[in-house]
Design a protein around this motif. Sequence first.
Motif, PDB file in Angstrom:
ATOM      1  N   TRP A 292     -15.715  -1.397   6.065  1.00  0.00           N
ATOM      2  CA  TRP A 292     -14.756  -1.596   7.144  1.00  0.00           C
ATOM      3  C   TRP A 292     -15.462  -1.922   8.453  1.00  0.00           C
ATOM      4  O   TRP A 292     -16.671  -1.747   8.583  1.00  0.00           O
TER       5      TRP A 292
ATOM      6  N   GLY B 120     -13.914   0.373  -5.959  1.00  0.00           N
ATOM      7  CA  GLY B 120     -13.985   1.765  -5.538  1.00  0.00           C
ATOM      8  C   GLY B 120     -14.749   2.013  -4.250  1.00  0.00           C
ATOM      9  O   GLY B 120     -14.659   3.088  -3.671  1.00  0.00           O
TER      10      GLY B 120
ATOM     11  N   ALA C 224     -10.426  -3.221   6.444  1.00  0.00           N
ATOM     12  CA  ALA C 224     -11.148  -2.501   5.400  1.00  0.00           C
ATOM     13  C   ALA C 224     -10.971  -3.261   4.099  1.00  0.00           C
ATOM     14  O   ALA C 224      -9.891  -3.776   3.804  1.00  0.00           O
TER      15      ALA C 224
ATOM     16  N   SER D 291       0.845  -1.183   0.000  1.00  0.00           N
ATOM     17  CA  SER D 291       0.000   0.000   0.000  1.00  0.00           C
ATOM     18  C   SER D 291       0.883   1.237   0.000  1.00  0.00           C
ATOM     19  O   SER D 291       1.968   1.242   0.578  1.00  0.00           O
TER      20      SER D 291
ATOM     21  N   ILE E 161     -15.480   1.148  -0.237  1.00  0.00           N
ATOM     22  CA  ILE E 161     -14.752   0.583   0.898  1.00  0.00           C
ATOM     23  C   ILE E 161     -15.735   0.264   2.023  1.00  0.00           C
ATOM     24  O   ILE E 161     -16.563   1.093   2.396  1.00  0.00           O
TER      25      ILE E 161
ATOM     26  N   ARG F  83      -8.523   1.678   6.393  1.00  0.00           N
ATOM     27  CA  ARG F  83      -9.112   2.255   5.172  1.00  0.00           C
ATOM     28  C   ARG F  83      -8.034   2.868   4.289  1.00  0.00           C
ATOM     29  O   ARG F  83      -8.051   2.707   3.066  1.00  0.00           O
TER      30      ARG F  83
ATOM     31  N   GLN G   6     -11.605  -2.806  -0.011  1.00  0.00           N
ATOM     32  CA  GLN G   6     -11.957  -1.974  -1.163  1.00  0.00           C
ATOM     33  C   GLN G   6     -12.370  -2.901  -2.301  1.00  0.00           C
ATOM     34  O   GLN G   6     -11.635  -3.820  -2.651  1.00  0.00           O
ATOM     35  N   ASP G   7     -13.532  -2.669  -2.839  1.00  0.00           N
ATOM     36  CA  ASP G   7     -14.045  -3.472  -3.945  1.00  0.00           C
ATOM     37  C   ASP G   7     -14.692  -2.542  -4.957  1.00  0.00           C
ATOM     38  O   ASP G   7     -15.711  -1.913  -4.653  1.00  0.00           O
TER      39      ASP G   7
ATOM     40  N   ALA H  63      -6.177   0.075   2.519  1.00  0.00           N
ATOM     41  CA  ALA H  63      -6.971  -0.531   1.442  1.00  0.00           C
ATOM     42  C   ALA H  63      -7.081   0.413   0.248  1.00  0.00           C
ATOM     43  O   ALA H  63      -6.986  -0.026  -0.897  1.00  0.00           O
ATOM     44  N   ALA H  64      -7.256   1.696   0.514  1.00  0.00           N
ATOM     45  CA  ALA H  64      -7.399   2.669  -0.573  1.00  0.00           C
ATOM     46  C   ALA H  64      -6.061   2.960  -1.249  1.00  0.00           C
ATOM     47  O   ALA H  64      -6.033   3.401  -2.395  1.00  0.00           O
TER      48      ALA H  64
END
Length: 172
Positions: A97, A93, A88, A14, A95, A35, A90-91, A38-39
Motif C-alpha cells: 500500500w 495474500g 492497497a 468488498s 498486501i 487495506r 492484495q496479491d 483490498a483484504a
Amino acid sequence: MLREAGIDFEVGLSRAREWPYPGGDPAEYAESLARAKAAGAEGEVVLGADTVVVVDGTVLGKPIDPDDGAAMLRRLSGRMHDVITAVAVQDRGAIRWGHARSRVTFRPLSSAEIVEYVTSGEPLGKAGAYAIQGRAAGFVAELDGDRDTVVGLPLGLVRRLLPKRVGGLIAD
C-alpha cells in the motif's frame, strides 16, 4: 481510468465497512481503509482505494446527506485543501500500500452555486462532497499535484503497487 491505462479488471464488492476518522495522520487513516477494502474482497489481485479531503487538519469524508455536503463545500470555498488517496493491492495474500497527495484550491463559491451543485446529487458519495471529474471542475482555482489523486485513483501509485504480471506493468 484503469482501462485507459491498459489494465483489464472486474469490479467486485468488498466486505469491508468504512469507519469514522479516529484522529491521527489522515494518510494513515486512508491507507487503513484501502487495506481493509483490498483484504475484504476476493480475487487473484485485488485493488482497494480510499480518498479523504483534509482542510485545516480536519478530515472530510463522504457527506452523510445534502446538508452535510453543503457544509463541506462552504468550508472549502475560497480555500486550499489536501486530497489524499490511498491504494492497497492484495496479491496472493500479501498486501502492499501507499498514498498520494495533491493540493487543491477552490475559488470562492456562492451560496447559489453550492445549492445547485448539492441538488445535482453529485457530491454524495464523494470525499469532501465534490468530484473534480464532474461539475466541480469549475470550482478549482489551482491544482498542485496529480489530478488522478483527486479523482480517487493515482495511476502512478497503482502501477508501482500492482504485480508485474498485471497489465504488463512494472512494479517495485
